[in-house]
Design a protein around this motif. Sequence first.
Motif, PDB file in Angstrom:
ATOM      1  N   VAL A 200      20.977  24.289  46.749  1.00 23.50           N
ATOM      2  CA  VAL A 200      21.057  25.481  45.900  1.00 23.50           C
ATOM      3  C   VAL A 200      22.326  25.434  45.057  1.00 23.50           C
ATOM      4  O   VAL A 200      23.440  25.351  45.591  1.00 23.50           O
ATOM      5  CB  VAL A 200      21.022  26.765  46.748  1.00 23.50           C
ATOM      6  N   ILE A 201      22.137  25.484  43.747  1.00 28.51           N
ATOM      7  CA  ILE A 201      23.279  25.548  42.829  1.00 28.51           C
ATOM      8  C   ILE A 201      23.733  26.988  42.694  1.00 28.51           C
ATOM      9  O   ILE A 201      24.925  27.295  42.778  1.00 28.51           O
ATOM     10  CB  ILE A 201      22.884  24.964  41.458  1.00 28.51           C
ATOM     11  N   THR A 202      22.803  27.901  42.474  1.00 30.84           N
ATOM     12  CA  THR A 202      23.075  29.335  42.418  1.00 30.84           C
ATOM     13  C   THR A 202      21.744  30.068  42.597  1.00 30.84           C
ATOM     14  O   THR A 202      20.693  29.431  42.690  1.00 30.84           O
ATOM     15  CB  THR A 202      23.740  29.738  41.086  1.00 30.84           C
ATOM     16  N   THR A 203      21.806  31.364  42.654  1.00 37.02           N
ATOM     17  CA  THR A 203      20.580  32.176  42.740  1.00 37.02           C
ATOM     18  C   THR A 203      20.430  32.971  41.451  1.00 37.02           C
ATOM     19  O   THR A 203      21.414  33.293  40.782  1.00 37.02           O
ATOM     20  CB  THR A 203      20.631  33.141  43.933  1.00 37.02           C
ATOM     21  N   LEU A 204      19.181  33.287  41.132  1.00 37.31           N
ATOM     22  CA  LEU A 204      18.891  34.068  39.932  1.00 37.31           C
ATOM     23  C   LEU A 204      17.877  35.146  40.311  1.00 37.31           C
ATOM     24  O   LEU A 204      16.820  34.837  40.872  1.00 37.31           O
ATOM     25  CB  LEU A 204      18.319  33.172  38.828  1.00 37.31           C
ATOM     26  N   ASP A 205      18.213  36.406  40.034  1.00 35.79           N
ATOM     27  CA  ASP A 205      17.356  37.535  40.391  1.00 35.79           C
ATOM     28  C   ASP A 205      17.183  38.454  39.190  1.00 35.79           C
ATOM     29  O   ASP A 205      18.167  38.796  38.521  1.00 35.79           O
ATOM     30  CB  ASP A 205      17.955  38.336  41.546  1.00 35.79           C
ATOM     31  N   ASP A 206      15.957  38.851  38.964  1.00 36.03           N
ATOM     32  CA  ASP A 206      15.652  39.902  37.986  1.00 36.03           C
ATOM     33  C   ASP A 206      15.533  41.199  38.783  1.00 36.03           C
ATOM     34  O   ASP A 206      14.524  41.445  39.449  1.00 36.03           O
ATOM     35  CB  ASP A 206      14.352  39.586  37.260  1.00 36.03           C
ATOM     36  N   ILE A 207      16.582  42.044  38.752  1.00 43.54           N
ATOM     37  CA  ILE A 207      16.622  43.253  39.579  1.00 43.54           C
ATOM     38  C   ILE A 207      16.514  44.521  38.738  1.00 43.54           C
ATOM     39  O   ILE A 207      16.892  45.598  39.195  1.00 43.54           O
ATOM     40  CB  ILE A 207      17.895  43.291  40.450  1.00 43.54           C
ATOM     41  N   THR A 208      16.003  44.404  37.520  1.00 52.50           N
ATOM     42  CA  THR A 208      15.756  45.620  36.741  1.00 52.50           C
ATOM     43  C   THR A 208      14.690  46.475  37.407  1.00 52.50           C
ATOM     44  O   THR A 208      14.688  47.697  37.285  1.00 52.50           O
ATOM     45  CB  THR A 208      15.319  45.268  35.313  1.00 52.50           C
ATOM     46  N   VAL A 209      13.766  45.809  38.110  1.00 56.23           N
ATOM     47  CA  VAL A 209      12.763  46.481  38.925  1.00 56.23           C
ATOM     48  C   VAL A 209      12.772  45.829  40.300  1.00 56.23           C
ATOM     49  O   VAL A 209      12.792  44.597  40.404  1.00 56.23           O
ATOM     50  CB  VAL A 209      11.354  46.390  38.302  1.00 56.23           C
TER      51      VAL A 209
END
Length: 384
Positions: free
Chosen positions: A197-206
């Motif tokens: 894992v290099i980094t995490t990516l999250d779409d948390i608008t919803v």
Amino acid sequence: MIKRHFFLVAAAVVLGLMIVAAVMRMAFAGDEAGAGGPGGGGRGGGRGQAVEAAVVAQRPFSDQINVLGVARGRRSVNVTSNTSELITGVLFTDGQRVAAGTPLVQLQAREEDAGIIQARANVLQAEREYERFRVLAERGIAPRVTAELAQTTLDTARASLSAAEARRGDRVIRAPFAGTLGLSTVTAGTLISPGAVITTLDDITVIRVDFPVPERYIGVLRPGLSITATADAYGNEPFSGRIALVDTRINETTRAVTARAEFPNPGGRIRPGMLMRVAIQQGQRTTPAVPEAAVQYEGDGAFVYRIAAGDKGSTAQRVEVETGAVEGGYVEIVSGLNANDRVVAGGLNRIQPNAPVTVRGAGEARRAGAAAPTTAAQPQAAVR
């Protein structure tokens, strides 16, 4: 011998003191019983135990399905590499908001750069060869098939250049969608392996919350149904959302169906991984209720002290009750009391069954529903 006599005398003195104390206690108990008895107690004498009263009144209670779920981003991914390579550049910062396609990490690409240079040279050479044979074919000096072969060679060279550029592009890892990056430990010079894992990516608008619901409640669930949820991090603050989807299958082991809810998340207050307590409203009913402080529990049962008026004053009568839901500081009374009955709501510490009582502020007895909110409070237990 002297010591033996001394201990005997001391024991006799202690025994005498104990007898005197017991006699005095009985005398005082008799005085208190006389003061509260028929000759001097009751409402007229004002010598009964001072208590606070509440009136049994109708109050709305809600039927809720309470379940637990875990918050997830609308889209979440662990950013990884598909090859073992050295990182030559980190192009993001932790917690950065990025758009889709934003470059995140540059991997070492010396061979790919060299391949692009070679492919471009082959394209230039093929273009010159094609142009020369095309002119000769138009003048009739060279056969037309020679120009056609040169065209094929040029197309092959251009395809090779595109492949080399694609391989070079694979050495730049980009954000697959818009979202917020998490914490990272990689730096330039880190050797990354496939799956690391290099980094995490999250779409948390919803925020999405998947939760199991027992199959007996499946008739209540439908897409678009409004629900509320709370998180331990924010106490009893409710978050409003809706059911987006109900799974098509019921788990044969747990006999539960999975529902997915979506919650708007302005400001990103709900984080992926949070435990969410979801409440689904089934409806409301109105039943008699008393304050929680008025109900005493003993074993599996519950009881209250009902204030009964008599010719010689008020007394506290112990009444067994069947309780229901607990909401907003009030207990639902299923059976055992009637509307407008008065019960002891304060001063229960020394109350005995049928003891005389005096109601403090008798003209201001609290009604159970007087301060009840119009909306139901949060439930006390969860359906698991």
